[in-house]
Design an enzyme around this catalytic site. Structure first.
Site, PDB file in Angstrom:
ATOM      1  N   GLU A 205      47.789  17.545  -3.765  1.00  0.00           N
ATOM      2  CA  GLU A 205      49.279  17.093  -3.597  1.00  0.00           C
ATOM      3  C   GLU A 205      49.531  15.882  -4.311  1.00  0.00           C
ATOM      4  O   GLU A 205      50.638  15.417  -4.721  1.00  0.00           O
ATOM      5  CB  GLU A 205      49.640  16.950  -2.196  1.00  0.00           C
ATOM      6  CG  GLU A 205      49.695  18.370  -1.378  1.00  0.00           C
ATOM      7  CD  GLU A 205      48.286  18.840  -0.934  1.00  0.00           C
ATOM      8  OE1 GLU A 205      47.488  18.444  -1.229  1.00  0.00           O
ATOM      9  OE2 GLU A 205      48.418  19.904  -0.120  1.00  0.00           O
TER      10      GLU A 205
ATOM     11  N   PHE B 100      48.741  22.411  15.010  1.00  0.00           N
ATOM     12  CA  PHE B 100      47.950  22.674  13.967  1.00  0.00           C
ATOM     13  C   PHE B 100      48.590  22.055  12.538  1.00  0.00           C
ATOM     14  O   PHE B 100      49.852  22.493  12.530  1.00  0.00           O
ATOM     15  CB  PHE B 100      47.446  23.853  13.765  1.00  0.00           C
ATOM     16  CG  PHE B 100      46.667  24.162  12.696  1.00  0.00           C
ATOM     17  CD1 PHE B 100      45.533  23.823  12.345  1.00  0.00           C
ATOM     18  CD2 PHE B 100      47.188  25.039  11.454  1.00  0.00           C
ATOM     19  CE1 PHE B 100      44.793  23.940  11.114  1.00  0.00           C
ATOM     20  CE2 PHE B 100      46.412  25.122  10.285  1.00  0.00           C
ATOM     21  CZ  PHE B 100      45.235  24.599  10.112  1.00  0.00           C
ATOM     22  N   GLN B 101      48.148  21.054  11.950  1.00  0.00           N
ATOM     23  CA  GLN B 101      48.380  20.484  10.610  1.00  0.00           C
ATOM     24  C   GLN B 101      49.825  19.824  10.951  1.00  0.00           C
ATOM     25  O   GLN B 101      50.758  19.945  10.082  1.00  0.00           O
ATOM     26  CB  GLN B 101      48.799  21.544   9.593  1.00  0.00           C
ATOM     27  CG  GLN B 101      47.423  22.057   9.015  1.00  0.00           C
ATOM     28  CD  GLN B 101      47.625  23.038   7.851  1.00  0.00           C
ATOM     29  OE1 GLN B 101      48.523  23.582   7.654  1.00  0.00           O
ATOM     30  NE2 GLN B 101      46.585  22.781   6.993  1.00  0.00           N
TER      31      GLN B 101
ATOM     32  N   LYS C 186      59.253  24.294  10.395  1.00  0.00           N
ATOM     33  CA  LYS C 186      59.210  25.749   9.842  1.00  0.00           C
ATOM     34  C   LYS C 186      60.360  26.627  10.381  1.00  0.00           C
ATOM     35  O   LYS C 186      60.839  27.678   9.577  1.00  0.00           O
ATOM     36  CB  LYS C 186      57.836  26.358  10.149  1.00  0.00           C
ATOM     37  CG  LYS C 186      57.599  27.794   9.788  1.00  0.00           C
ATOM     38  CD  LYS C 186      56.388  28.058   9.363  1.00  0.00           C
ATOM     39  CE  LYS C 186      56.250  29.566   9.212  1.00  0.00           C
ATOM     40  NZ  LYS C 186      54.728  30.103   8.601  1.00  0.00           N
TER      41      LYS C 186
ATOM     42  N   MET D 119      37.732  -3.423 -14.874  1.00  0.00           N
ATOM     43  CA  MET D 119      38.427  -4.536 -14.577  1.00  0.00           C
ATOM     44  C   MET D 119      37.953  -5.417 -13.522  1.00  0.00           C
ATOM     45  O   MET D 119      37.798  -6.493 -13.404  1.00  0.00           O
ATOM     46  CB  MET D 119      39.916  -4.090 -14.121  1.00  0.00           C
ATOM     47  CG  MET D 119      40.874  -5.299 -14.110  1.00  0.00           C
ATOM     48  SD  MET D 119      40.887  -6.353 -15.612  1.00  0.00           S
ATOM     49  CE  MET D 119      42.465  -5.634 -16.450  1.00  0.00           C
TER      50      MET D 119
END
Lengths: 564, 162
Positions: free
Chosen positions: A49, A111-112, A161, A478
Site C-alpha cells: 500500500e 478483525f483488521q 463495509k 548520506m
C-alpha cells in the site's frame, strides 16, 4: 438513481475526472473491487500500500491532477501512512480511500480494525469517517475539493463495509461550498503595489521560488517576472523546475544545505528577497538569525500559517502564487523597462564571480571508479533534460537535484519535506501512468531502492517502462557522509555491502538489468537501458566514499559551507 | 510556559473528532492549553470552544492561523485585547465542622457563592467567578480544609459596547 456505496465511490471518482487509481484489495474494500469492473477506471494493483500512495503522489506531481489510491482497513490503511505524510509535507493533492470494518463493529477491536482517521489526523489536510451512506457522495466531493484547492494536500476518506454495500440515491452533486473553508486566492492589491515599488528600488534583488510556484502552475509567470525585472532566481528542492535551470544568466541553482555557493552567498547578500511559495524549511535557511539578514523579505504564500512561521518577513502577501505573480507582472509590464530593471550589472557580475570561484564540481578524469555526479550529468545529456525524474532520498537525491538541470515544472518528483526513502520508484510508476510516452527515470541509491523494490512486479505487470538508475555505493551514503564529517568516521550500521544482485533481481521480476563498474561504461549502459523497452534497472558501482558538496552543517549559517 | 495569557473563542462544527483535531494540533506543535471548555451554541451544529493559552505574540498569532486552517473551524476570535466577561464555574467541597460552619457561611456570603449540598461535616459551594476571585475564595477556604474541587475552565464573551 439508487446506487450502492461502492458504486457511489466509483461514480463520484468518474465525476471528478479520475481515470487512474492505485490500490490493493482486502476484505473491507472487496465490494469496491467487485463494483469496479463496471466503471471505466484504470486500477493499478501495487504490491504494497505504501507503493500505492507514492504512485498516486507521483501521478499527482507529474500531472497536476489529484492522485487517488485505495487500501483496505487495518494493516492496509496503516501502510498508507508514510505515503500520506510524504504528500502532506509537500502539499500534494491526493484522495486516499480506506475500507473500515462495519459501523456496528467499530470500536470493538474487530478483525483488521484500526482508527485510521485518528492515526492520520496530524498528516492529512482533512479526513473523514463516513458513518452514514447518505453523506458519502458529499464527503467524496468535499474530499476532492479540499485536496486540490488552497494549499493542496492529502485527504483520507474511511468507509465502513456496511456503508459500501448499502444503497442510497446518487444525486450528482455539482458544487461544493464550505462555510469554514475559504482559501484566499487573490492577493491584496496594496501589498502587490508595495512589492513592485520594492522591486524598482532594489539593487540586489533575488527570487527564492518554492514548490508553491509549481503547484499553482505559476512558473511561466515567475519566469516572466524574473526576466522582465532582471532578477536572479534560486529555488528550494521543491521549487526545481519552476524557473529554467538552463538559464545561464539568472539561474543560481538550488539554495540551502546542499545548495550552490552562488545561491547561498547571494541570499546572504541580497537587499530584497521575493520568497514565493516557500516555507523556509530548516534545510534551506540553516541558522535563521543569519538568513538573508540584509534583505527586505517579501513572502507570497496561499497558506497564512507559512508566513512568519520560521522567518519574520517584512511584506506578507497571502494569495495563490500564480495569481500574485500575474498581478505583479501586470503592474511591472506597465512600467518603463529601464526603470524596473535598473542596471543590475554589478549584482549579476558579483553572482558570476561567485559562480566562477566555486562552481559545482567533481573530478571524474582522475578517478578510476565511477563518480555518481558523472552518471547524473550523463543522464541529463542523453535525455536532453527532458525526462521526468523521480528520486529516492539521500545522496542520490541531492546529486540529481544538483546535476540534472530542470527546465520545466512537474518533471521533478522528490520527497522534499519528509525525506521518504522508497518514494522514488513507486512515484515513477505513478508518473509513467500519467505520461505513458514520456521517459521516466528514478534516480536511486542502493539503500532506498530496497525499501519499495517489490513494485518491480507492478511495473512489469503493467508494462510501465520506468527506468531505475541505482547509484550503488554500498552504503547508506548520506548518513555515512554525516558520520565521516561529524562523527569521526564511525560508520555505525551504514554499510550496505549485503545487497541483492540488482541485475539478476531485475531479471527475476521479468525486467532487464545492466551494470556499469567503470567510468567508460556509464554512457553505454545509460543508452542501452533507456533504449530497452519495459522496466529496466541500471546499476552503477560508484566511488564508495563520495560526498555531496557543497554542504552546510545542520544549524549553521548557510554561508558556512564545506566546499569540497 | 512563557508569554501572556490569551483568551480564544473558537467556533467549530459540532462533529465527532473536532476537539481531538484541536488538541492534537496543540500537542503536535508544542503549544500549551491552559484551560478548555466546550458546548453547543444557539445554532445547531456549531459549538463554541473557549480556550486559554499562553505564548508570546508570534506564537499566539501562529496558533490562531493554525486553528483557522482546520477545516472544521469556522471562526477564531481573540478576546484578549477586547473588553470581555470571563467566568469559571467551580464546585468546592469544604470541611465544615461545628466550630467553623459560621465562618464558611460568612465567606459564602462575601463571595456570593451558593451552598448546593451540606452534610454534618461539609458544605459544597457553587461559585461562578473569574480567576482572581476564585483564587481569593480558595485562599479563604484553605484553612478550613478543602476536601474536593471541580472546575470547568473559563468561558468568555465580549462585552457589548453602549
Amino acid at each position: 438513481m439508487e446506487l450502492t456505496g461502492a458504486q457511489i465511490l466509483w461514480q463520484s471518482l468518474k465525476d471528478e475526472g479520475v481515470d487512474t487509481v492505485f490500490g490493493y484489495p482486502g476484505g473491507a474494500v472487496i465490494d469496491f473491487y467487485d463494483a469496479l469492473v463496471n466503471y471505466d477506471i484504470r486500477h493499478i494493483l501495487v504490491r504494497h500500500e505504501q507503493g500505492a500512495v507514492h504512485a498516486a503522489d507521483g501521478y499527482a506531481r507529474a500531472s497536476g491532477k489529484v492522485g487517488v489510491c485505495v487500501a483496505t482497513s487495518g494493516p492496509g490503511a496503516t501502510n498508507t501512512v508514510t505515503g500520506i505524510a510524504t504528500a502532506y509535507m509537500d502539499s500534494i493533492p491526493m484522495v486516499v480511500i480506506t475500507g473500515q470494518v462495519p459501523t456496528s463493529l467499530i470500536g470493538n477491536d474487530a478483525f483488521q480494525e484500526v482508527d485510521i482517521v485518528g492515526i492520520t489526523r496530524p498528516c492529512t489536510k482533512h479526513n473523514y469517517l463516513v458513518k452514514d451512506i447518505t453523506k458519502l457522495e458529499r464527503i467524496i466531493k468535499e474530499a476532492f475539493y479540499i485536496a486540490r484547492s488552497g494549499r493542496p494536500g492529502p485527504v483520507l476518506v474511511d468507509i465502513p463495509k456496511d456503508v459500501t454495500n448499502s444503497r442510497t440515491l446518487y444525486k450528482g452533486i455539482k458544487d461544493i461550498q464550505m462555510e469554514s473553508y475559504n482559501p484566499t486566492y487573490y492577493p491584496n492589491t496594496k501589498q502587490v503595489a508595495k512589492v513592485v515599488g520594492l522591486i524598482k528600488q532594489a539593487k540586489k534583488p533575488i527570487i527564492f521560488a518554492g514548490g508553491g510556484v509549481v503547484l499553482s502552475k505559476g512558473s511561466e509567470a515567475l519566469t516572466h517576472l524574473a526576466r522582465r525585472a532582471n532578477i536572479p532566481v534560486t529555488a528550494s528542492l521543491m521549487g526545481l523546475g519552476a524557473f529554467p535551470g538552463t538559464d545561464e544568466k539568472l539561474w543560481l541553482g538550488m539554495l540551502g544545505m546542499h545548495g550552490t555557493y552562488r545561491a547561498n552567498m547571494a541570499i546572504s547578500d541580497c537587499d530584497l528577497m521575493l520568497a514565493i511559495g516557500v516555507r523556509f524549511d530548516d534545510r534551506v535557511t540553516g541558522k535563521t538569525d543569519e538568513f538573508a539578514n540584509q534583505a527586505t523579505i517579501v513572502h507570497v504564500d496561499i497558506d497564512p500559517t507559512s508566513i512568519h512561521k520560521n522567518v519574520t518577513v517584512d511584506v506578507p502577501v497571502v494569495g495563490d502564487c500564480r495569481l500574485t505573480l500575474e498581478a505583479l507582472n501586470q503592474l511591472l509590464d506597465a512600467e518603463d523597462p529601464e526603470e524596473i530593471g535598473p542596471e543590475r550589472r554589478e549584482w549579476l557580475g558579483q553572482i558570476q564571480k561567485w559562480k566562477d570561484t566555486n562552481p559545482l564540481k567533481y573530478d571524474q578524469q582522475n578517478c578510476e571508479t565511477i563518480k555518481p555526479q558523472y552518471v547524473v550529468e550523463k543522464l541529463f545529456e542523453i535525455t536532453k533534460g527532458d525526462a521526468i525524474i523521480s528520486t529516492e532520498v539521500g545522496q542520490n537525491q541531492m546529486w540529481a537535484a544538483q546535476y540534472y538541470h530542470f527546465s520545466k515544472p512537474n518533471q521533478w518528483l522528490t520527497s522534499g519535506g519528509l525525506g521518504t526513502m522508497g518514494y522514488g520508484f513507486p512515484a515513477a510508476i505513478g508518473a509513467q501512468m500519467a505520461f505513458p510516452d514520456k521517459l521516466v527515470v528514478d534516480v536511486a541509491g542502493d539503500g532506498s531502492i530496497q525499501m519499495n523494490i517489490q513494485e518491480m512486479a507492478t511495473a512489469v505487470q503493467n508494462k510501465l517502462p520506468v527506468k531505475i538508475v541505482i547509484l550503488n555505493n554500498q552504503y547508506l551514503g548520506m548518513v555515512r557522509q554525516w558520520q565521516e564529517l561529524f562523527y569521526k568516521k564511525n560508520y555505525s550500521q551504514t554499510d550496505m555491502t549485503h545487497a541483492p544482485d540488482f541485475v539478476k533481481l531485475a531479471e527475476a521480476y521479468g525486467a532487464a538489468g545492466f551494470r556499469a563498474t567503470r567510468p567508460d561504461e556509464v554512457e553505454a549502459v545509460l543508452k542501452k537501458g533507456i533504449e530497452t523497452p519495459g522496466p529496466v534497472i541500471m546499476e552503477f558501482m560508484v566511488s564508495r566514499e563520495e560526498c555531496v558538496y557543497p554542504m552546510v552543517p545542520a544549524g549553521a549559517p548557510i554561508t558556512n559551507m564545506l566546499l569540497v | 510556559m512563557n508569554g501572556d495569557k490569551s483568551i480564544l473563542s473558537i467556533l467549530v462544527d459540532n462533529e465527532p473528532g473536532v476537539l481531538s483535531r484541536i488538541t492534537g494540533l496543540f500537542s503536535g506543535r508544542g503549544y500549551n492549553i491552559e484551560s478548555l471548555s466546550v458546548a453547543e451554541t444557539m445554532e445547531p451544529g456549531i459549538s463554541r470552544i473557549t480556550m486559554i493559552t499562553r505564548g508570546d505574540k508570534p506564537i499566539v498569532e501562529q496558533i490562531k492561523k493554525q486553528l483557522n486552517k482546520l477545516i472544521n473551524v469556522i471562526k477564531v476570535l481573540d478576546f484578549t485585547e477586547q473588553r470581555h466577561v470571563l467566568r469559571e464555574l467551580a464546585l468546592i467541597k469544604v470541611h465544615a465542622r461545628s466550630e467553623n460552619r459560621a465562618e464558611v457561611l460568612r465567606i459564602v456570603d462575601i463571595f456570593r457563592c451558593k451552598i448546593v449540598d451540606s452534610g454534618p461535616e461539609h458544605y459544597t459551594l457553587e461559585v461562578a467567578a473569574d480567576e482572581d476571585k476564585l483564587s481569593a475564595l480558595l485562599n479563604m477556604l484553605q484553612p478550613m480544609g478543602i476536601k474536593e474541587i471541580a472546575r470547568t475552565g473559563s468561558i468568555a464573551l465580549v462585552r457589548e459596547m453602549h
